[in-house]
Design a protein around this motif. Structure first.
Motif, PDB file in Angstrom:
ATOM      1  N   GLY A  50       0.802  -1.001   0.093  1.00 49.70           N
ATOM      2  CA  GLY A  50      -0.140   0.043  -0.069  1.00 49.70           C
ATOM      3  C   GLY A  50       0.751   1.432  -0.001  1.00 49.70           C
ATOM      4  O   GLY A  50       0.353   2.348  -0.094  1.00 49.70           O
ATOM      5  N   PHE A  51       1.961   1.161   0.338  1.00 53.76           N
ATOM      6  CA  PHE A  51       2.921   2.339   0.396  1.00 53.76           C
ATOM      7  C   PHE A  51       3.410   2.518  -1.200  1.00 53.76           C
ATOM      8  O   PHE A  51       3.812   1.679  -2.014  1.00 53.76           O
ATOM      9  N   PRO A  52       3.273   3.977  -1.648  1.00 49.93           N
ATOM     10  CA  PRO A  52       3.436   4.206  -3.114  1.00 49.93           C
ATOM     11  C   PRO A  52       4.798   4.125  -3.564  1.00 49.93           C
ATOM     12  O   PRO A  52       5.428   5.245  -3.888  1.00 49.93           O
ATOM     13  N   ALA A  53       5.403   2.913  -3.401  1.00 52.11           N
ATOM     14  CA  ALA A  53       6.845   2.966  -3.896  1.00 52.11           C
ATOM     15  C   ALA A  53       6.825   2.087  -5.250  1.00 52.11           C
ATOM     16  O   ALA A  53       6.236   1.175  -5.233  1.00 52.11           O
ATOM     17  N   ILE A  54       7.805   2.589  -5.943  1.00 48.12           N
ATOM     18  CA  ILE A  54       7.807   1.484  -7.147  1.00 48.12           C
ATOM     19  C   ILE A  54       9.461   0.974  -7.061  1.00 48.12           C
ATOM     20  O   ILE A  54      10.398   1.577  -6.727  1.00 48.12           O
ATOM     21  N   LYS A  55       9.547  -0.388  -7.126  1.00 48.05           N
ATOM     22  CA  LYS A  55      10.921  -0.917  -7.245  1.00 48.05           C
ATOM     23  C   LYS A  55      11.666  -1.433  -8.477  1.00 48.05           C
ATOM     24  O   LYS A  55      10.892  -2.133  -9.249  1.00 48.05           O
ATOM     25  N   PHE A  56      12.739  -0.901  -8.794  1.00 45.24           N
ATOM     26  CA  PHE A  56      13.443  -1.310  -9.778  1.00 45.24           C
ATOM     27  C   PHE A  56      14.757  -2.109  -9.331  1.00 45.24           C
ATOM     28  O   PHE A  56      15.809  -1.541  -8.874  1.00 45.24           O
ATOM     29  N   GLY A  57      14.575  -3.135  -9.463  1.00 42.62           N
ATOM     30  CA  GLY A  57      15.675  -3.989  -9.093  1.00 42.62           C
ATOM     31  C   GLY A  57      15.843  -4.081  -7.546  1.00 42.62           C
ATOM     32  O   GLY A  57      14.655  -4.378  -6.776  1.00 42.62           O
ATOM     33  N   SER A  58      16.867  -3.393  -7.067  1.00 39.38           N
ATOM     34  CA  SER A  58      17.067  -3.104  -5.695  1.00 39.38           C
ATOM     35  C   SER A  58      16.840  -1.685  -5.303  1.00 39.38           C
ATOM     36  O   SER A  58      16.975  -1.192  -4.229  1.00 39.38           O
ATOM     37  N   THR A  59      16.312  -0.997  -6.269  1.00 36.68           N
ATOM     38  CA  THR A  59      16.081   0.521  -5.942  1.00 36.68           C
ATOM     39  C   THR A  59      14.682   0.593  -5.819  1.00 36.68           C
ATOM     40  O   THR A  59      13.947   0.347  -6.707  1.00 36.68           O
ATOM     41  N   TYR A  60      14.391   2.034  -4.959  1.00 33.76           N
ATOM     42  CA  TYR A  60      12.791   2.262  -4.974  1.00 33.76           C
ATOM     43  C   TYR A  60      12.697   3.708  -5.213  1.00 33.76           C
ATOM     44  O   TYR A  60      13.730   4.326  -5.093  1.00 33.76           O
ATOM     45  N   ARG A  61      11.658   4.128  -5.935  1.00 35.21           N
ATOM     46  CA  ARG A  61      11.426   5.390  -6.118  1.00 35.21           C
ATOM     47  C   ARG A  61      10.016   5.631  -5.589  1.00 35.21           C
ATOM     48  O   ARG A  61       9.284   4.817  -5.931  1.00 35.21           O
ATOM     49  N   ILE A  62       9.786   6.582  -4.877  1.00 33.52           N
ATOM     50  CA  ILE A  62       8.458   7.138  -4.157  1.00 33.52           C
ATOM     51  C   ILE A  62       7.940   8.360  -4.667  1.00 33.52           C
ATOM     52  O   ILE A  62       8.402   9.497  -4.867  1.00 33.52           O
ATOM     53  N   ASN A  63       6.571   8.274  -5.523  1.00 35.56           N
ATOM     54  CA  ASN A  63       6.128   9.351  -6.029  1.00 35.56           C
ATOM     55  C   ASN A  63       5.585  10.387  -4.990  1.00 35.56           C
ATOM     56  O   ASN A  63       4.966  10.037  -3.738  1.00 35.56           O
ATOM     57  N   LYS A  64       6.269  11.651  -5.016  1.00 37.86           N
ATOM     58  CA  LYS A  64       6.129  12.771  -3.656  1.00 37.86           C
ATOM     59  C   LYS A  64       4.410  12.879  -3.565  1.00 37.86           C
ATOM     60  O   LYS A  64       4.118  12.936  -2.315  1.00 37.86           O
ATOM     61  N   ALA A  65       3.796  13.131  -4.513  1.00 33.68           N
ATOM     62  CA  ALA A  65       2.435  13.459  -4.333  1.00 33.68           C
ATOM     63  C   ALA A  65       1.563  12.108  -3.614  1.00 33.68           C
ATOM     64  O   ALA A  65       0.797  12.314  -2.462  1.00 33.68           O
ATOM     65  N   LYS A  66       1.908  11.229  -4.104  1.00 35.14           N
ATOM     66  CA  LYS A  66       1.189   9.900  -3.612  1.00 35.14           C
ATOM     67  C   LYS A  66       1.698   9.569  -2.061  1.00 35.14           C
ATOM     68  O   LYS A  66       0.886   9.176  -1.241  1.00 35.14           O
ATOM     69  N   TYR A  67       3.041   9.895  -1.786  1.00 34.18           N
ATOM     70  CA  TYR A  67       3.734  10.033  -0.538  1.00 34.18           C
ATOM     71  C   TYR A  67       2.884  10.639   0.549  1.00 34.18           C
ATOM     72  O   TYR A  67       2.547  10.584   1.545  1.00 34.18           O
ATOM     73  N   MET A  68       2.778  12.039   0.018  1.00 36.61           N
ATOM     74  CA  MET A  68       2.096  12.918   0.892  1.00 36.61           C
ATOM     75  C   MET A  68       0.624  12.419   1.324  1.00 36.61           C
ATOM     76  O   MET A  68       0.157  12.526   2.396  1.00 36.61           O
ATOM     77  N   LYS A  69       0.027  12.099   0.336  1.00 35.64           N
ATOM     78  CA  LYS A  69      -1.297  11.763   0.400  1.00 35.64           C
ATOM     79  C   LYS A  69      -1.399  10.209   1.546  1.00 35.64           C
ATOM     80  O   LYS A  69      -2.253  10.333   2.173  1.00 35.64           O
ATOM     81  N   TRP A  70      -0.537   9.479   1.345  1.00 36.78           N
ATOM     82  CA  TRP A  70      -0.279   8.282   1.862  1.00 36.78           C
ATOM     83  C   TRP A  70      -0.061   8.753   3.348  1.00 36.78           C
ATOM     84  O   TRP A  70      -0.793   8.180   4.278  1.00 36.78           O
ATOM     85  N   LEU A  71       0.737   9.806   3.556  1.00 31.33           N
ATOM     86  CA  LEU A  71       1.152  10.200   4.937  1.00 31.33           C
ATOM     87  C   LEU A  71      -0.108  10.648   5.889  1.00 31.33           C
ATOM     88  O   LEU A  71      -0.376  10.468   6.679  1.00 31.33           O
ATOM     89  N   GLU A  72      -0.996  11.599   5.043  1.00 38.36           N
ATOM     90  CA  GLU A  72      -2.206  12.124   5.519  1.00 38.36           C
ATOM     91  C   GLU A  72      -3.092  11.135   5.840  1.00 38.36           C
ATOM     92  O   GLU A  72      -3.951  11.043   6.867  1.00 38.36           O
ATOM     93  N   GLU A  73      -3.382  10.071   5.066  1.00 39.65           N
ATOM     94  CA  GLU A  73      -4.148   9.146   5.306  1.00 39.65           C
ATOM     95  C   GLU A  73      -3.794   8.093   6.303  1.00 39.65           C
ATOM     96  O   GLU A  73      -4.838   7.701   6.980  1.00 39.65           O
ATOM     97  N   HIS A  74      -2.748   8.141   6.745  1.00 45.00           N
ATOM     98  CA  HIS A  74      -2.326   7.360   8.060  1.00 45.00           C
ATOM     99  C   HIS A  74      -1.708   8.058   9.186  1.00 45.00           C
ATOM    100  O   HIS A  74      -1.112   7.655  10.342  1.00 45.00           O
TER     101      HIS A  74
END
Length: 81
Positions: A50-74
Motif C-alpha cells: 500500500g505504500f506508493p513505492a516502485i521497485k526497480f531491481g533493488s532500488t525504490y522510487r516514491i512519487n512525492k504526491a502519492k507519498y504525501m497523500k499516504w502520510l495524510e491517510e495514515h
C-alpha cells in the motif's frame, strides 16, 4: 514554426516537461531524512503493501504526491514495519 524533435514522437519541450515530472520522485534516503528514520525502516516502509513505492531491481522510487497523500491517510495511525 519548426519543432525540434528528439525522437519520432517527442518534442524537446515535451522531453523537458517529462524530466521535470521525474523530479516528483523521492528516494528512500529522502524518506529517511523527511521522517527522521533509519535506513532499515525506510526500506521496510518502501516494501510495505500500500505504500506508493516502485521497485526497480533493488532500488525504490516514491512519487512525492502519492507519498504525501499516504502520510495524510495514515496520520495518527500506528504503522508496523
Amino acid at each position: 514554426m519548426q519543432k525540434n524533435y528528439i525522437s519520432a514522437n517527442l518534442t524537446v519541450s515535451e522531453a523537458y516537461i517529462n524530466m521535470r515530472e521525474m523530479e516528483t520522485y523521492m528516494t528512500p534516503k529522502e524518506i529517511m531524512e523527511h521522517l527522521q528514520i533509519g535506513k532499515d525502516k525506510a526500506y521496510s516502509l518502501c516494501a510495505l503493501k500500500g505504500f506508493p513505492a516502485i521497485k526497480f531491481g533493488s532500488t525504490y522510487r516514491i512519487n512525492k504526491a502519492k507519498y504525501m497523500k499516504w502520510l495524510e491517510e495514515h496520520e495518527g495511525m500506528k504503522v508496523s514495519l
